[in-house]
Design a protein around this motif. Sequence first.
Motif, PDB file in Angstrom:
ATOM      1  N   GLN A   1       0.813  -1.213   0.000  1.00  0.00           N
ATOM      2  CA  GLN A   1       0.000   0.000   0.000  1.00  0.00           C
ATOM      3  C   GLN A   1       0.855   1.275   0.000  1.00  0.00           C
ATOM      4  N   LEU A   2       2.171   1.118   0.073  1.00  0.00           N
ATOM      5  CA  LEU A   2       3.062   2.259   0.258  1.00  0.00           C
ATOM      6  C   LEU A   2       3.899   2.514  -0.985  1.00  0.00           C
ATOM      7  N   ALA A   3       4.225   3.768  -1.207  1.00  0.00           N
ATOM      8  CA  ALA A   3       5.054   4.164  -2.342  1.00  0.00           C
ATOM      9  C   ALA A   3       6.501   4.321  -1.872  1.00  0.00           C
ATOM     10  N   PHE A   4       7.393   3.565  -2.465  1.00  0.00           N
ATOM     11  CA  PHE A   4       8.818   3.704  -2.169  1.00  0.00           C
ATOM     12  C   PHE A   4       9.614   3.100  -3.312  1.00  0.00           C
ATOM     13  N   ASP A   5      10.823   3.554  -3.463  1.00  0.00           N
ATOM     14  CA  ASP A   5      11.709   3.083  -4.522  1.00  0.00           C
ATOM     15  C   ASP A   5      12.695   2.064  -3.965  1.00  0.00           C
ATOM     16  N   ILE A   6      13.246   1.252  -4.854  1.00  0.00           N
ATOM     17  CA  ILE A   6      14.290   0.287  -4.499  1.00  0.00           C
ATOM     18  C   ILE A   6      15.608   0.832  -5.051  1.00  0.00           C
ATOM     19  N   PRO A   7      16.427   1.467  -4.205  1.00  0.00           N
ATOM     20  CA  PRO A   7      17.671   2.074  -4.701  1.00  0.00           C
ATOM     21  C   PRO A   7      18.658   1.013  -5.199  1.00  0.00           C
ATOM     22  N   THR A   8      19.338   1.337  -6.270  1.00  0.00           N
ATOM     23  CA  THR A   8      20.408   0.483  -6.791  1.00  0.00           C
ATOM     24  C   THR A   8      21.602   1.358  -7.127  1.00  0.00           C
ATOM     25  N   ALA A   9      22.727   0.724  -7.361  1.00  0.00           N
ATOM     26  CA  ALA A   9      23.939   1.428  -7.789  1.00  0.00           C
ATOM     27  C   ALA A   9      24.715   0.492  -8.697  1.00  0.00           C
ATOM     28  N   SER A  10      25.671   1.026  -9.396  1.00  0.00           N
ATOM     29  CA  SER A  10      26.477   0.208 -10.303  1.00  0.00           C
ATOM     30  C   SER A  10      27.901   0.116  -9.764  1.00  0.00           C
ATOM     31  N   GLY A  11      28.596  -0.908 -10.185  1.00  0.00           N
ATOM     32  CA  GLY A  11      29.989  -1.072  -9.784  1.00  0.00           C
ATOM     33  C   GLY A  11      30.209  -2.282  -8.909  1.00  0.00           C
TER      34      GLY A  11
END
Length: 366
Positions: A238-248
């Motif tokens: 029910q909640l809005a949130f992002d799944i952070p990622t990074a490269s390297g």
Amino acid sequence: MSDTIRIFQGPQHPGVTGNMSLELELDGETIVTAITHVGYLHRGFEKLIERRTVLQAFTIVCRICVPEPDPYEDTFARGVEALAGLEISERAAQLRVLTLELARLQAHLLWMAGQGASIGLEIVPQWAIGDRDYILELFEQISGARVYHMYIYPGGVRRDLPAGLPERLLEVLEMIEQRLPAYDRVFFGNAAVRKRLQGVGIVDAAEALRHGYAGPVLRGCGIPRDVRRDAPYLIYDQLAFDIPTASGGDAWARAQVRRAEMVQSIRIMRQVIDRLVPGEIQCRLPKHRKFKIPRGETYVQSESARGAFGFYMVGDESEYLRRMQVRGPSTVHAFTLLERMLVGAQLSDVALIMNSLGICPPEIER
């Protein structure tokens, strides 16, 4: 005469994650072999839990990962609820999510303190431990305890929020948000930190998937895996949130993931506070010795600050669990990954690599 020397880093060492030991063979400052030794703290959780009733056992699971106990409490509670056919109220689910995201936020602050100290930036642990203490004070108000909260209980939570707690929580979140730019200047935007972490402890994305790496280790390879999104539980859908990622795939990428996750945890908690509904916080449970778990099995997953983990639980119509098994990321991170990753690394990078992986030794010696 050998050209190498053998030393131990840990179990009591500021550059070791928890009470564990690394047996290192060195050629000068370069690591030739690395062997992980665990079992210097809590151990044997699975059998301890199987020998206690389910309502007694909930006090044990929080010891599996001392710096972030709450996801383990919630996973155990959801496993019991799945086996017993219990359904918690919406308010109880909301309070659990608040607790879990507070736990994630303080865990990332604790990680930043350890990583900053390992690099030599002493101001970072002073700030981060101080800011974390505000969160521990909130836990004390919510549960009565600062570290082992034992707040999330089968059927709901042990107590409701005290008066004024949501307002106080918002104040703390705003304070940490205002502090983040300072952390960026001193730590994340520091050229010395970037130089120490970039190119150190590199993980390949294919390797991460093959060996079951999780959390910032996996997302630092650019793979957006998160149980809260992939297999939602409680009210995460029910909640809005992002799944952070990074490269390297290196220690720097994992640092970037944790920095972004702090923002997302604050975002989630603000939404939960806005949605809080009145209601019961605990469903009705049988009396202690009459609470018998039906015959059946379940596997319950959660996403902690260190990554995805799960509990396999089996009931046999008694008040005890027939089988309890813990599956967490620390095992593969500490053995499959860390022992390989340290070979060829410099002694000065051991603490940086280890901190970047997020290892809880009791989760291994379970």
